[in-house]
Design a protein around this motif. Structure first.
Motif, PDB file in Angstrom:
ATOM      1  N   PRO A 306       0.788  -1.230   0.000  1.00 41.85           N
ATOM      2  CA  PRO A 306       0.000   0.000   0.000  1.00 41.85           C
ATOM      3  C   PRO A 306       0.825   1.288   0.000  1.00 41.85           C
ATOM      4  N   SER A 311       3.007   0.497  -4.682  1.00 44.18           N
ATOM      5  CA  SER A 311       1.687   0.064  -5.155  1.00 44.18           C
ATOM      6  C   SER A 311       1.592  -0.040  -6.668  1.00 44.18           C
ATOM      7  N   TRP A 341      -5.905  -6.460  -3.868  1.00 44.56           N
ATOM      8  CA  TRP A 341      -5.034  -6.444  -5.051  1.00 44.56           C
ATOM      9  C   TRP A 341      -4.495  -7.825  -5.415  1.00 44.56           C
TER      10      TRP A 341
END
Length: 558
Positions: A306, A311, A341
């Motif tokens: 994150p 990212s 993700w």
């Protein structure tokens, strides 16, 4: 007197009485559909969440199986609202999927009502979808991670079927290492491999959660061998990348020409390529790495994803994705985005389980309160009056009494391997000079530094000083770690320090973390938050004064 180990609350919180789960079977089953959030001695706390239920669904657990387990082991009645929540999220798993449509991504739902429910959400509208039909929304392909993140935040899980097959690769794990030692996977490592291979089919990827020193790299190698596909391994730093290089060279039949370390040059890209996350802040590097059809991308230390500098790697195309993490805890509370993700948690084993099974050492922790005195105390009080927090932190960290306080630990424990660590490099250097101990201050190891580490690991040197780079370098044979300064309230730093001590060795079953904390300062306040977090996760702390340590009223082995 309680006869069953669980108390299940309607707010999705579950309490587990440890004494009624001596073989750990209940806690490990709980871990398949909930998340452990606290683990102080005696009573563990778990939480059922939408993404923990999605993880259960990915592992083919049914709602009736989960509810029957809770009813069988719960001391109290299971509320209908909780049963309804479990049924709903199990049923919703797999109802949305992403598929590739030429240069676009189509979000397909199994029923028009789902599209009707989500299409008017502000966050999704911002991605400018085109409605293809009553079950399909079309997006630009560059929005893949944003689509998944947005829907995750709306409590919808998306199965990603938009990935293409990767290029094949012949690879085999050797039965012996290069040093002619036989090696096999431990039972829990085999379980992690099998869980990923079986359950990632319906998700496109997933996360494996294992404590430090439990062998995540070996699990990764076995998964690569089974998938037999070109693989990109993303790591946090050179030290982590070097470990992957060593293990690939030592335990597989791949030639050197099949393994590359990407540093920006396209010629570095090989069938197995290791790269550091920060490389891909450079758009040219990001484009170069996408010229290969990757079959698997491994995200080492996936909790880092994150971060803004990391990212961008989640959109690198691959057939499958695999995240490794010891914890997803982050100060910004964004750790759960990894599930959006990469995929749901497909396997986790808890530190306490490995400790009971004898695969890691138990670790006890001691906090020693060190007083500030004289001019240092005056300077601290002056900074406090001016509300100069940075100066207060520096004065507390560099407390000179920490140096003199080392002797009652160093002298009685001459035969133990003691690692002294400091977040402040200046303090570590001062300790090294004061006691004439070797000082490791960089993760880029030349022959001399590697030789020092090897001698320490072989117990031919029993003292070593380093900084926070200790988590990045292969120091293993530690009996006692003495921590002198800290990255403020970082819970992760504390967890990784404890993890270093857990490394299993023949003849040793316990490690000790001793933390010197300046008394009545901001350092004490910050460390208190770290300690409380670790206690919630099952680690044992004792707090003592410097005077008790000096007078022999307590020892680090008590």
């Amino acid at each position: 007197m309680y006869r069953k180990p669980l108390f299940v609350h309607s707010d999705q919180t579950i309490y587990l009485i440890e004494s009624l789960d001596s073989n750990r079977e209940v806690s490990e089953k709980l871990n398949q559909f909930s998340e452990q959030v606290k683990a102080p001695e005696g009573v563990f706390t778990f939480k059922i969440t939408p993404h923990s239920i999605w993880s259960a669904a990915a592992r083919k657990l049914s709602s009736s199986e989960i509810i029957s387990f809770l009813k069988e082991h719960s001391q109290n009645h299971i509320q209908p609202a909780l049963e309804e929540m479990i049924h709903r999220h199990i049923k919703e798993f797999g109802t949305l999927k992403l598929i590739r449509s030429n240069d676009y991504l189509d979000l397909e739902a199994i029923h028009p009502s789902i599209i009707s429910k989500i299409q008017n959400e502000t966050e999704l509208i911002a991605l400018e979808p085109i409605k293809v039909d009553d079950r399909t929304l079309r997006f630009t392909s560059t929005n893949r991670s944003k689509i998944k993140e947005t829907l995750f935040n709306l409590n919808f899980f998306v199965s990603d079927e938009s990935n293409t097959f990767g290029e094949p690769l012949e690879i085999r794990l050797n039965p012996k290492t290069k040093s002619d030692m036989y090696f096999t996977l431990r039972p829990y490592q085999d379980d992690a491999v099998n869980s990923y291979l079986e359950y990632s089919e319906s998700t496109g990827g997933g996360v494996i959660m294992m404590p430090p020193t439990s062998g995540k790299t070996i699990v990764g190698l076995k998964i690569i061998e089974q998938l037999k596909t070109c693989t990109l391994v993303l790591v946090e730093n050179f030290a982590s990348g070097s470990k992957w290089l060593r293990e690939l060279s030592d335990k597989t039949d791949l030639s050197k020409n099949s393994i590359g370390y990407f540093q920006g040059d396209p010629s570095d890209i090989k069938p197995i390529t290791i790269a550091e996350y920060p490389q891909f802040k450079n758009i040219d590097a990001l484009e170069s790495i996408q010229t290969v059809d990757w079959g698997l991308i491994i995200y080492d230390n996936a909790h880092r994803l994150p971060a803004d500098t990391f990212s961008q790697t989640v959109d690198i195309p691959s057939y499958k994705k695999l995240g490794f993490a010891s914890t997803l805890a982050r100060s910004d509370q964004k750790g759960q985005l990894v599930h959006a993700w990469i995929g749901p948690k497909l396997y986790e084993i808890l530190p306490r389980t490995l400790e009971i099974q004898g695969f890691v050492k138990s670790v006890s922790c001691m906090e020693v309160r060190i007083p500030l005195q004289g001019e240092d105390l005056d300077h601290y009080n002056y900074s406090r009056a001016r509300e100069d927090t940075p100066s207060m932190l520096k004065i507390a960290a560099m407390n000179p009494n920490k140096i003199t306080s080392l002797k009652p630990i160093l002298v009685p424990n001459m035969s133990e391997n003691i690692l002294i660590v400091s977040y402040k490099p200046a303090l570590a250097k001062q300790i090294s000079n004061e006691f004439d101990y070797p000082f490791i201050h960089t993760s880029t190891l030349d022959k001399e530094l590697q030789s020092i580490i090897d001698l320490f690991n072989l117990r031919k040197k029993t003292r070593l000083v380093t900084t926070s780079i200790s988590e990045q370098i292969p120091i293993t044979s530690i009996d006692v770690m003495v921590a002198l300064s800290y990255n403020h309230g970082s819970e992760r730093e504390e967890y990784l320090r404890v993890g270093k001590l857990m490394f299993p060795e023949k003849g040793t079953s316990k490690g000790v973390l001793v933390s010197f904390v300046s008394e009545n300062t901001v350092e004490e306040g910050a460390y208190t938050r770290r300690r409380r977090s670790m206690i919630r996760n099952g680690y044992r702390y004792k707090i003592t004064s410097l005077s008790d340590l000096l007078e022999g009223k307590v020892t680090i082995w008590d």
